[in-house]
Design a protein around this motif. Sequence first.
Motif, PDB file in Angstrom:
ATOM      1  N   ARG A 124      65.145   9.412  59.599  1.00  0.00           N
ATOM      2  CA  ARG A 124      64.413  11.616  60.012  1.00  0.00           C
ATOM      3  C   ARG A 124      64.570  11.399  61.430  1.00  0.00           C
ATOM      4  O   ARG A 124      64.570  10.671  62.203  1.00  0.00           O
ATOM      5  N   VAL A 125      64.457  12.515  62.085  1.00  0.00           N
ATOM      6  CA  VAL A 125      64.681  12.973  63.924  1.00  0.00           C
ATOM      7  C   VAL A 125      63.720  13.077  64.116  1.00  0.00           C
ATOM      8  O   VAL A 125      63.589  14.976  63.486  1.00  0.00           O
ATOM      9  N   LEU A 126      63.827  12.770  65.473  1.00  0.00           N
ATOM     10  CA  LEU A 126      62.317  13.798  65.684  1.00  0.00           C
ATOM     11  C   LEU A 126      62.688  14.257  67.193  1.00  0.00           C
ATOM     12  O   LEU A 126      62.804  13.826  68.094  1.00  0.00           O
ATOM     13  N   MET A 127      62.226  15.408  67.187  1.00  0.00           N
ATOM     14  CA  MET A 127      62.343  16.415  68.329  1.00  0.00           C
ATOM     15  C   MET A 127      61.070  16.153  69.543  1.00  0.00           C
ATOM     16  O   MET A 127      60.156  16.858  68.981  1.00  0.00           O
ATOM     17  N   ALA A 128      61.518  16.110  69.985  1.00  0.00           N
ATOM     18  CA  ALA A 128      60.036  15.685  71.621  1.00  0.00           C
ATOM     19  C   ALA A 128      60.778  15.897  72.446  1.00  0.00           C
ATOM     20  O   ALA A 128      61.468  15.099  73.862  1.00  0.00           O
ATOM     21  N   SER A 205      63.798  15.337  57.904  1.00  0.00           N
ATOM     22  CA  SER A 205      64.077  14.644  57.243  1.00  0.00           C
ATOM     23  C   SER A 205      65.461  14.866  58.053  1.00  0.00           C
ATOM     24  O   SER A 205      66.469  15.595  57.821  1.00  0.00           O
ATOM     25  N   ARG A 206      66.814  13.802  57.851  1.00  0.00           N
ATOM     26  CA  ARG A 206      68.065  14.019  58.030  1.00  0.00           C
ATOM     27  C   ARG A 206      68.875  15.111  57.411  1.00  0.00           C
ATOM     28  O   ARG A 206      69.508  15.486  58.196  1.00  0.00           O
ATOM     29  N   SER A 207      68.832  15.206  56.580  1.00  0.00           N
ATOM     30  CA  SER A 207      69.744  15.840  55.534  1.00  0.00           C
ATOM     31  C   SER A 207      69.050  17.259  56.399  1.00  0.00           C
ATOM     32  O   SER A 207      70.469  18.394  56.546  1.00  0.00           O
ATOM     33  N   GLU A 208      67.752  17.628  56.442  1.00  0.00           N
ATOM     34  CA  GLU A 208      67.566  18.986  56.438  1.00  0.00           C
ATOM     35  C   GLU A 208      68.115  19.468  58.144  1.00  0.00           C
ATOM     36  O   GLU A 208      68.224  20.439  58.949  1.00  0.00           O
ATOM     37  N   ALA A 209      68.137  17.725  59.066  1.00  0.00           N
ATOM     38  CA  ALA A 209      67.830  18.338  60.474  1.00  0.00           C
ATOM     39  C   ALA A 209      69.318  18.890  60.420  1.00  0.00           C
ATOM     40  O   ALA A 209      69.848  20.056  61.683  1.00  0.00           O
ATOM     41  N   LEU A 210      70.326  18.092  59.580  1.00  0.00           N
ATOM     42  CA  LEU A 210      71.992  18.343  60.014  1.00  0.00           C
ATOM     43  C   LEU A 210      72.170  19.511  59.623  1.00  0.00           C
ATOM     44  O   LEU A 210      73.520  20.724  60.176  1.00  0.00           O
ATOM     45  N   THR A 211      71.857  20.092  58.167  1.00  0.00           N
ATOM     46  CA  THR A 211      71.917  21.637  57.997  1.00  0.00           C
ATOM     47  C   THR A 211      71.699  22.738  58.899  1.00  0.00           C
ATOM     48  O   THR A 211      72.182  23.091  59.631  1.00  0.00           O
ATOM     49  N   LEU A 212      70.129  22.683  59.010  1.00  0.00           N
ATOM     50  CA  LEU A 212      69.621  23.189  60.475  1.00  0.00           C
ATOM     51  C   LEU A 212      70.243  23.385  61.584  1.00  0.00           C
ATOM     52  O   LEU A 212      70.636  24.688  61.847  1.00  0.00           O
ATOM     53  N   ARG A 281      73.880  31.776  54.840  1.00  0.00           N
ATOM     54  CA  ARG A 281      74.960  31.214  53.422  1.00  0.00           C
ATOM     55  C   ARG A 281      75.875  29.464  54.292  1.00  0.00           C
ATOM     56  O   ARG A 281      76.280  28.699  53.463  1.00  0.00           O
ATOM     57  N   ASP A 282      75.738  30.096  55.608  1.00  0.00           N
ATOM     58  CA  ASP A 282      76.962  28.208  55.890  1.00  0.00           C
ATOM     59  C   ASP A 282      76.021  27.571  55.967  1.00  0.00           C
ATOM     60  O   ASP A 282      76.829  26.411  56.111  1.00  0.00           O
ATOM     61  N   ALA A 283      74.728  27.670  56.371  1.00  0.00           N
ATOM     62  CA  ALA A 283      73.939  26.520  56.203  1.00  0.00           C
ATOM     63  C   ALA A 283      74.194  25.855  55.475  1.00  0.00           C
ATOM     64  O   ALA A 283      74.112  24.668  54.127  1.00  0.00           O
ATOM     65  N   LYS A 284      74.407  26.775  53.561  1.00  0.00           N
ATOM     66  CA  LYS A 284      74.229  26.700  52.205  1.00  0.00           C
ATOM     67  C   LYS A 284      75.584  25.411  52.087  1.00  0.00           C
ATOM     68  O   LYS A 284      75.738  25.200  50.822  1.00  0.00           O
ATOM     69  N   LYS A 285      76.366  26.232  52.868  1.00  0.00           N
ATOM     70  CA  LYS A 285      77.925  25.912  52.177  1.00  0.00           C
ATOM     71  C   LYS A 285      77.492  24.030  53.249  1.00  0.00           C
ATOM     72  O   LYS A 285      78.031  22.901  52.192  1.00  0.00           O
ATOM     73  N   ILE A 286      76.775  23.977  54.409  1.00  0.00           N
ATOM     74  CA  ILE A 286      76.644  22.484  54.659  1.00  0.00           C
ATOM     75  C   ILE A 286      76.141  21.735  54.146  1.00  0.00           C
ATOM     76  O   ILE A 286      76.250  20.212  53.736  1.00  0.00           O
ATOM     77  N   GLN A 287      75.123  22.393  53.014  1.00  0.00           N
ATOM     78  CA  GLN A 287      74.057  21.474  51.747  1.00  0.00           C
ATOM     79  C   GLN A 287      74.793  21.126  51.014  1.00  0.00           C
ATOM     80  O   GLN A 287      74.924  19.806  50.469  1.00  0.00           O
TER      81      GLN A 287
END
Length: 287
Positions: A124-128, A205-212, A281-287
């Motif tokens: 998990r990734v926290l932005m602070a 969550s990690r996968s969502e952070a990397l995707t975004l 769509r670019d983000a969907k490719k990463i997902q």
Amino acid sequence: MVNRSLAESKFFNPLSSEYELFPRPSAPPSVDLSVVVPSYNEEERLPVMMEEALGFLEDKVTSHPDFTYEVIVVDDGSIDETTNVALKYAKEHTTDKVRVLTLEQNRGKGGAVRMGVLSCRGRRVLMADADGATKFSDVSRLDDKLNSLPDKKGVAIGSRAHLEQEAMAKRNFLRNLISKVFQMLVWMLCVRTIRDTQCGFKLFSRSEALTLFSTLHVERWAFDVELLYLAEQLKIPLIEVAVNWTEIDGSKLVPVFSWIQMGKDILLIRLRYMLGIWTARDAKKIQ
């Protein structure tokens, strides 16, 4: 994934006096939580935030010995002693727990957070924020809410919306007006489900952070808006969580000018996605 120069993909180990490579974004996670702290000329405010954050995290390690973490301080091209201040914590706690990513040029808060996220090891990734305006222990609230989402994946967003009336009472008419116009633009053009897009306390969550963050284009103050706009387009679960927040002196935002610039950026975000210059769509490719 975002390309990174060789200099930007290394951190300095003050114990060995050598540079070491950050892991690639595709590497499997190896710690429970990564805390990414974007910092620009924060030599004075950073120590307060770091003391609070590390105190909380070390207490959690004591009570939960299996818990692991890292704090990544991203020095966004500072011209003060921000990097040296952060390195003192890396020396005290080792680079397994504190790493300092120093960018050669200022990229903006969004660019700094992105570099930190793409260099992290956390599940998990926290932005602070470096100013410590949000009480760090509120990460537990965000974590609990993230656990309530389907598959425990998504984004938990710290929110100051419940403090809006109190904040408005302390500001002058012009600042309140600009703030309202900004909120209206965000709602009309980009983000419909979150009231406070700009709070610098968000847990992914990690996968969502990397995707975004791999897809993110905006590198300055309005990056939060594009980030959440993308999340809505991708149907990534979002949940807004009330947090404790105190305004801290030393903000890098320039009143009026910064809000106008952010309003312009929001218009451009919407326009570029409408015209297909940028695409989810670019983000969907990463997902």
